[in-house]
Design an enzyme around this catalytic site. Structure first.
Site, PDB file in Angstrom:
ATOM      1  N   LYS A   1      40.810  31.705  39.529  1.00 29.17           N
ATOM      2  CA  LYS A   1      41.516  30.664  38.484  1.00 29.17           C
ATOM      3  C   LYS A   1      40.386  29.509  39.012  1.00 29.17           C
ATOM      4  O   LYS A   1      39.232  29.441  39.641  1.00 29.17           O
ATOM      5  CB  LYS A   1      42.458  30.772  38.308  1.00 29.17           C
ATOM      6  CG  LYS A   1      43.274  32.224  37.761  1.00 29.17           C
ATOM      7  CD  LYS A   1      42.636  32.900  36.854  1.00 29.17           C
ATOM      8  CE  LYS A   1      43.708  33.811  36.376  1.00 29.17           C
ATOM      9  NZ  LYS A   1      43.738  34.849  37.502  1.00 29.17           N
TER      10      LYS A   1
ATOM     11  N   ASP B   1      54.338  31.562  42.617  1.00 29.33           N
ATOM     12  CA  ASP B   1      52.470  31.515  42.595  1.00 29.33           C
ATOM     13  C   ASP B   1      52.302  30.375  41.602  1.00 29.33           C
ATOM     14  O   ASP B   1      53.039  29.699  40.947  1.00 29.33           O
ATOM     15  CB  ASP B   1      52.952  32.853  41.555  1.00 29.33           C
ATOM     16  CG  ASP B   1      51.732  32.964  41.191  1.00 29.33           C
ATOM     17  OD1 ASP B   1      50.708  31.956  40.715  1.00 29.33           O
ATOM     18  OD2 ASP B   1      51.550  34.104  40.197  1.00 29.33           O
TER      19      ASP B   1
ATOM     20  N   TYR C   1      53.064  36.715  34.822  1.00 23.74           N
ATOM     21  CA  TYR C   1      51.686  36.630  34.033  1.00 23.74           C
ATOM     22  C   TYR C   1      52.098  37.969  33.911  1.00 23.74           C
ATOM     23  O   TYR C   1      53.044  38.775  35.174  1.00 23.74           O
ATOM     24  CB  TYR C   1      50.786  37.161  35.595  1.00 23.74           C
ATOM     25  CG  TYR C   1      49.754  37.816  34.831  1.00 23.74           C
ATOM     26  CD1 TYR C   1      48.785  37.742  34.426  1.00 23.74           C
ATOM     27  CD2 TYR C   1      49.746  38.419  36.143  1.00 23.74           C
ATOM     28  CE1 TYR C   1      47.737  38.270  34.032  1.00 23.74           C
ATOM     29  CE2 TYR C   1      48.357  39.360  36.525  1.00 23.74           C
ATOM     30  CZ  TYR C   1      47.839  39.011  35.103  1.00 23.74           C
ATOM     31  OH  TYR C   1      46.325  40.224  35.047  1.00 23.74           O
TER      32      TYR C   1
ATOM     33  N   ARG D   1      37.839  43.936  57.825  1.00 25.03           N
ATOM     34  CA  ARG D   1      38.560  44.646  57.410  1.00 25.03           C
ATOM     35  C   ARG D   1      39.657  43.567  58.445  1.00 25.03           C
ATOM     36  O   ARG D   1      40.796  43.252  57.429  1.00 25.03           O
ATOM     37  CB  ARG D   1      39.154  46.146  57.455  1.00 25.03           C
ATOM     38  CG  ARG D   1      40.641  45.917  56.948  1.00 25.03           C
ATOM     39  CD  ARG D   1      40.561  47.729  56.519  1.00 25.03           C
ATOM     40  NE  ARG D   1      40.671  48.319  57.277  1.00 25.03           N
ATOM     41  CZ  ARG D   1      41.371  48.798  57.856  1.00 25.03           C
ATOM     42  NH1 ARG D   1      42.261  48.460  58.528  1.00 25.03           N
ATOM     43  NH2 ARG D   1      40.712  49.601  59.293  1.00 25.03           N
TER      44      ARG D   1
END
Length: 378
Positions: free
Chosen positions: A195, A170, A98, A46
């Site tokens: 993406k 973004d 988005y 982590r």
């Protein structure tokens, strides 16, 4: 080093003496300490994992940033970003985001006392007028999803610097292959690695890329505390995807340009939103700050029936959420990506039941056009 070379050789890290060309997948949750108060640099996955670290180096290098953080999804990256802010803080964001980002702002950020004003960030005067004493950041998509609005990143950066605000961009649609916001004055770059960076519709990922050391420290504390880190195997999949990013983006964009112009000539198509058109309002700005226009096209057809018929009839192009993969995908924003955006806001931006969004894949462009033509004509 040119960016297409960076995609292949973006990190100089080596983890063993085997000479393996492909970075190993360190599928380990924890790591042995050599002794008391000693560490190999890896303690618990982590906190950091060698495979993920290798990927983070690549993405930071591509964006010309100091460090990157790899998250389990793009929304996990944005959620961690929002932990920089406190109750009473205010953020200005693009009004054509988005839908998942809008949902997060409306339901999670608002609950936590962070207020978000949505406006056209391409309108510099409107942006300046919206700044309040409690404003802490400007959050930009350019081009936006799905209406392809363009924001001048350098112009907004001048405003944010003058007012002591963070500028967050973004960059999912254009990727660092076509646009590098940090070099234009942005403080933080976001990616949905699901993406184009991954590029194969086979894994989820998200990234934050930063230059400032103090900001990196704050974000890494949030990152390791909240724990939405990218797994070793998914990190490896994104590493593999990035190796062909430059090749894919060239083909994506080349085909998108042809398809966008073809769509404009179709009788049932009323409008095509693509910033590669010279008459697009943001064309000149996009030309100034980016090396291309990407491969996402939104278009409006004559009525809702035509839109639904297309989604039912396409065969090569898939009716599916997401974008940026090798397969062409068509999405219905009104009912899918932006379904949770308030209807008044959706309609005001042109996100109606007649709007479709096409992510152009790397298939032969003539095959894509034949499929779209058949779906329009039946």
């Amino acid at each position: 080093m040119k960016i297409n070379t960076k995609c292949v050789h973006g990190s100089n890290k080596r983890f063993d003496n085997t000479g393996a060309v492909s970075v190993p997948i360190f599928q380990s949750a924890t790591f042995i300490h050599p002794g008391v108060e000693q560490s190999t640099g890896y303690d618990y996955s982590r906190l950091q994992n060698p495979t993920r670290e290798y990927l983070e180096d690549i993405v930071a290098n591509l964006e010309e940033g100091a460090e990157a953080l790899a998250f389990s999804t793009g929304m996990a990256a944005i959620t961690a970003l929002m932990e920089l802010f406190s109750p009473g803080d205010h953020i200005i964001a693009s009004d054509d985001l988005y839908g998942g980002s809008v949902r997060l702002f409306r339901h999670i950020s608002a609950k936590n006392g962070v207020r978000v004003t949505l406006l056209d960030t391409g309108d510099i005067h409107a942006l300046e007028g919206a700044i309040r004493p409690e404003t802490k950041a400007v959050f930009v998509e350019t081009p936006t999803n799905p209406m392809m609005q363009v924001t001048d990143i350098a112009a907004v950066a001048q405003i944010t610097r003058a007012n002591g605000l963070l500028l967050v961009v973004d960059n999912t649609f254009l990727t660092p292959y076509l646009q590098r916001p940090l070099t234009l004055g942005a403080d933080i770059v976001i990616h949905s690695g699901t993406k184009y960076l991954g590029g194969h519709n086979d894994t989820l990922a998200g990234f934050l890329v930063v230059n400032d050391a103090e900001l990196i420290q704050r974000l890494r504390f949030i990152y390791t505390s909240t724990g939405a880190c990218l797994s070793p195997f998914d990190s490896w999949l994104i590493i593999r995807g990035i190796k062909t990013l430059a090749l894919r983006m060239r083909q994506h964009e080349k085909s998108a340009n042809v398809i966008a112009h073809w769509l404009r000539k179709q009788p049932k198509v009323r409008a095509v939103y693509y910033c590669g058109f010279e008459d697009h309002p943001g064309h000149a700005v996009n030309n100034k700050q980016a090396d291309g226009f990407g491969a996402v096209i939104s278009f409006e057809v004559d009525n809702a029936k035509t839109a639904r018929d297309m989604l039912e009839r396409i065969k090569l192009v898939h009716f599916a959420e997401s974008l940026g993969g090798v397969e062409s995908l068509m999405t219905y924003p009104y009912m899918q990506t932006h379904a949770d955006v308030p209807e008044e806001q959706r309609l005001s931006k042109g996100i109606t039941d007649k709007l479709l969004r096409l992510s152009v894949g790397i298939e032969d462009v003539n095959d894509i056009i034949a499929d779209l033509s058949s779906a329009l004509e039946e």
